[in-house]
Design a protein around this motif. Sequence first.
Motif, PDB file in Angstrom:
ATOM      1  N   LYS A 173      -0.487   3.912   6.142  1.00 23.88           N
ATOM      2  CA  LYS A 173      -1.853   3.954   5.639  1.00 23.88           C
ATOM      3  C   LYS A 173      -1.995   3.104   4.374  1.00 23.88           C
ATOM      4  O   LYS A 173      -2.983   2.397   4.195  1.00 23.88           O
ATOM      5  CB  LYS A 173      -2.262   5.404   5.360  1.00 23.88           C
ATOM      6  CG  LYS A 173      -2.255   6.297   6.592  1.00 23.88           C
ATOM      7  CD  LYS A 173      -2.590   7.736   6.231  1.00 23.88           C
ATOM      8  CE  LYS A 173      -2.535   8.635   7.458  1.00 23.88           C
ATOM      9  NZ  LYS A 173      -2.809  10.055   7.122  1.00 23.88           N
ATOM     10  N   ASP A 174      -0.983   3.173   3.487  1.00 21.35           N
ATOM     11  CA  ASP A 174      -1.014   2.356   2.273  1.00 21.35           C
ATOM     12  C   ASP A 174      -0.886   0.877   2.611  1.00 21.35           C
ATOM     13  O   ASP A 174      -1.531   0.031   1.982  1.00 21.35           O
ATOM     14  CB  ASP A 174       0.120   2.782   1.332  1.00 21.35           C
ATOM     15  CG  ASP A 174      -0.030   4.212   0.854  1.00 21.35           C
ATOM     16  OD1 ASP A 174      -1.181   4.688   0.782  1.00 21.35           O
ATOM     17  OD2 ASP A 174       0.989   4.851   0.555  1.00 21.35           O
ATOM     18  N   TYR A 175      -0.045   0.573   3.591  1.00 20.65           N
ATOM     19  CA  TYR A 175       0.134  -0.831   3.991  1.00 20.65           C
ATOM     20  C   TYR A 175      -1.194  -1.416   4.486  1.00 20.65           C
ATOM     21  O   TYR A 175      -1.563  -2.537   4.134  1.00 20.65           O
ATOM     22  CB  TYR A 175       1.183  -0.947   5.085  1.00 20.65           C
ATOM     23  CG  TYR A 175       2.582  -0.550   4.673  1.00 20.65           C
ATOM     24  CD1 TYR A 175       2.941  -0.461   3.331  1.00 20.65           C
ATOM     25  CD2 TYR A 175       3.559  -0.256   5.627  1.00 20.65           C
ATOM     26  CE1 TYR A 175       4.224  -0.087   2.944  1.00 20.65           C
ATOM     27  CE2 TYR A 175       4.841   0.103   5.254  1.00 20.65           C
ATOM     28  CZ  TYR A 175       5.170   0.189   3.918  1.00 20.65           C
ATOM     29  OH  TYR A 175       6.433   0.547   3.543  1.00 20.65           O
ATOM     30  N   CYS A 176      -1.890  -0.655   5.297  1.00 20.05           N
ATOM     31  CA  CYS A 176      -3.164  -1.135   5.850  1.00 20.05           C
ATOM     32  C   CYS A 176      -4.205  -1.335   4.746  1.00 20.05           C
ATOM     33  O   CYS A 176      -5.029  -2.247   4.829  1.00 20.05           O
ATOM     34  CB  CYS A 176      -3.684  -0.151   6.897  1.00 20.05           C
ATOM     35  SG  CYS A 176      -2.685  -0.096   8.409  1.00 20.05           S
ATOM     36  N   ARG A 177      -4.173  -0.498   3.717  1.00 17.04           N
ATOM     37  CA  ARG A 177      -5.129  -0.633   2.627  1.00 17.04           C
ATOM     38  C   ARG A 177      -4.861  -1.901   1.813  1.00 17.04           C
ATOM     39  O   ARG A 177      -5.782  -2.473   1.215  1.00 17.04           O
ATOM     40  CB  ARG A 177      -5.058   0.605   1.733  1.00 17.04           C
ATOM     41  CG  ARG A 177      -6.170   0.684   0.706  1.00 17.04           C
ATOM     42  CD  ARG A 177      -6.286   2.055   0.069  1.00 17.04           C
ATOM     43  NE  ARG A 177      -5.055   2.487  -0.557  1.00 17.04           N
ATOM     44  CZ  ARG A 177      -4.271   3.455  -0.086  1.00 17.04           C
ATOM     45  NH1 ARG A 177      -4.583   4.084   1.025  1.00 17.04           N
ATOM     46  NH2 ARG A 177      -3.167   3.811  -0.711  1.00 17.04           N
ATOM     47  N   ASN A 178      -3.605  -2.371   1.789  1.00 14.33           N
ATOM     48  CA  ASN A 178      -3.246  -3.546   1.012  1.00 14.33           C
ATOM     49  C   ASN A 178      -3.094  -4.804   1.848  1.00 14.33           C
ATOM     50  O   ASN A 178      -2.681  -5.844   1.332  1.00 14.33           O
ATOM     51  CB  ASN A 178      -1.919  -3.290   0.281  1.00 14.33           C
ATOM     52  CG  ASN A 178      -2.052  -2.268  -0.833  1.00 14.33           C
ATOM     53  OD1 ASN A 178      -2.591  -2.556  -1.892  1.00 14.33           O
ATOM     54  ND2 ASN A 178      -1.569  -1.066  -0.594  1.00 14.33           N
ATOM     55  N   GLN A 180      -5.015  -7.005   3.026  1.00 13.96           N
ATOM     56  CA  GLN A 180      -5.785  -8.194   2.663  1.00 13.96           C
ATOM     57  C   GLN A 180      -5.092  -9.035   1.598  1.00 13.96           C
ATOM     58  O   GLN A 180      -5.404 -10.215   1.432  1.00 13.96           O
ATOM     59  CB  GLN A 180      -7.166  -7.773   2.156  1.00 13.96           C
ATOM     60  CG  GLN A 180      -7.111  -6.849   0.943  1.00 13.96           C
ATOM     61  CD  GLN A 180      -8.468  -6.457   0.439  1.00 13.96           C
ATOM     62  OE1 GLN A 180      -9.340  -7.311   0.318  1.00 13.96           O
ATOM     63  NE2 GLN A 180      -8.676  -5.174   0.165  1.00 13.96           N
ATOM     64  N   ASP A 275      -0.714   0.193  -5.964  1.00 15.80           N
ATOM     65  CA  ASP A 275      -1.612  -0.171  -4.881  1.00 15.80           C
ATOM     66  C   ASP A 275      -2.450  -1.377  -5.318  1.00 15.80           C
ATOM     67  O   ASP A 275      -3.125  -1.339  -6.352  1.00 15.80           O
ATOM     68  CB  ASP A 275      -2.518   1.028  -4.547  1.00 15.80           C
ATOM     69  CG  ASP A 275      -3.353   0.771  -3.320  1.00 15.80           C
ATOM     70  OD1 ASP A 275      -2.982   1.270  -2.257  1.00 15.80           O
ATOM     71  OD2 ASP A 275      -4.387   0.081  -3.438  1.00 15.80           O
ATOM     72  N   ALA A 277      -5.138  -2.697  -3.985  1.00 17.75           N
ATOM     73  CA  ALA A 277      -6.572  -2.444  -3.951  1.00 17.75           C
ATOM     74  C   ALA A 277      -7.029  -1.703  -5.203  1.00 17.75           C
ATOM     75  O   ALA A 277      -8.100  -1.981  -5.752  1.00 17.75           O
ATOM     76  CB  ALA A 277      -6.936  -1.650  -2.699  1.00 17.75           C
ATOM     77  N   SER A 281      -9.646  -3.187  -8.203  1.00 23.21           N
ATOM     78  CA  SER A 281     -10.877  -2.480  -8.560  1.00 23.21           C
ATOM     79  C   SER A 281     -11.068  -2.388 -10.066  1.00 23.21           C
ATOM     80  O   SER A 281     -12.178  -2.129 -10.541  1.00 23.21           O
ATOM     81  CB  SER A 281     -10.862  -1.066  -7.961  1.00 23.21           C
ATOM     82  OG  SER A 281      -9.861  -0.263  -8.580  1.00 23.21           O
TER      83      SER A 281
END
Length: 384
Positions: A173-178, A180, A275, A277, A281
């Motif tokens: 889940k963390d991999y998918c959030r990063n 990009q 993270d 992302a 932010s």
Amino acid sequence: MTVSGLVATLYLKEELKLRYQSEYMFNTDATAKHLTRKDDADKLVIEIREKAGEEDLKAVKQILSDLFEKINLPEKEGELYKEVKKIFQEELSNLQGLEGRYQEETGYPGRPQIEAYRKFLKELTENPDSSTFFRAVASRRTEFEALHAEAEPVKSFFGAQAEIFKRLTRKHKDYCRNIQFLDGETKAAINEIDSILNMEKPYSQIRQLPILEKKIEVSIQEALSAQKREVRESLDTVLKELEKELSDEKFSDDFKETVLGLFNVIERTLKDAEDCALVQSQLSLINDLRVEAYKQIDLKRQTIREKPPKVPYGEGNDDPEKPDAEQEEKPALPPLPQRTTRVINKISFFKSRKMLESEADIEEYLTQLKEKMLTILMKENIRV
């Protein structure tokens, strides 16, 4: 005792079966106790034992040897029955424990295989008659071997593989959030992890997960460092800008510290963030805090401009020990009205007390006195 002895002899030769209430007797000590007590003996049910066929016994022993690696098994049917039941009960207990693992992680593979194997074993072990039990096991040997084979890799999975699978499920889940922020090769590694985690039987591929994990972690750390550098540069630029604005001597040190302290949350985030992302932010947050800082500076300047000048001690300060800024501005009072005092010295105003002989005379006198006083006041232009 003769009857009991004959029954015991035939029981030991496995010619008879003894059932006490609903339970068949397999324990020698318990059987002897029931045979020697009259009250218990009357409750024993004697049945002619239908011996299991040699082929059935041979098939059961072969199953225990091939699937459970059990050798040197008892020759007598009753003893063999107890041993087989014990082995099957242990296997059944293990399967029930594995089913509980799916409560902690629903994504674990192999649940249908474990459930099917458990139900099969439970059905076999519920048969209390040895000959029927052996016959059922032997007749379902092919099914037994297939279910056991399907469940074996799942049982092996619940060791080191389960911990790897669980860890990568969380990290995915963390991999998918990063994703990009990562390059094409790292994105392909993330997609491969996703494919393995969603396989029906991923057991042979799980060994690839730690390798992919290491590659992705290195790439994320590099991207994270780049993001932190960008945010740090932006933060330093804003802080230098604000320090220049706050260099005016009119601003107190406490006020400067308050304004710059708005950005402490950015500092803490940059220190602890893992993270990309989350770090990115912070750029928008820096802009928001910059706007807020300038609002506070402008408000402080306006307050300083509107602050009344200090008055020297003793001039206009009601309380010399109280700062001028804290003196409340008192409204100006209107001038006091000037009172005009007139001395009335006309003797006709007063009469001797002796002349007032009755209450009627007194009342008439007072009325006349009021009229004369009002006339004089009006002539002298005195407000009544």
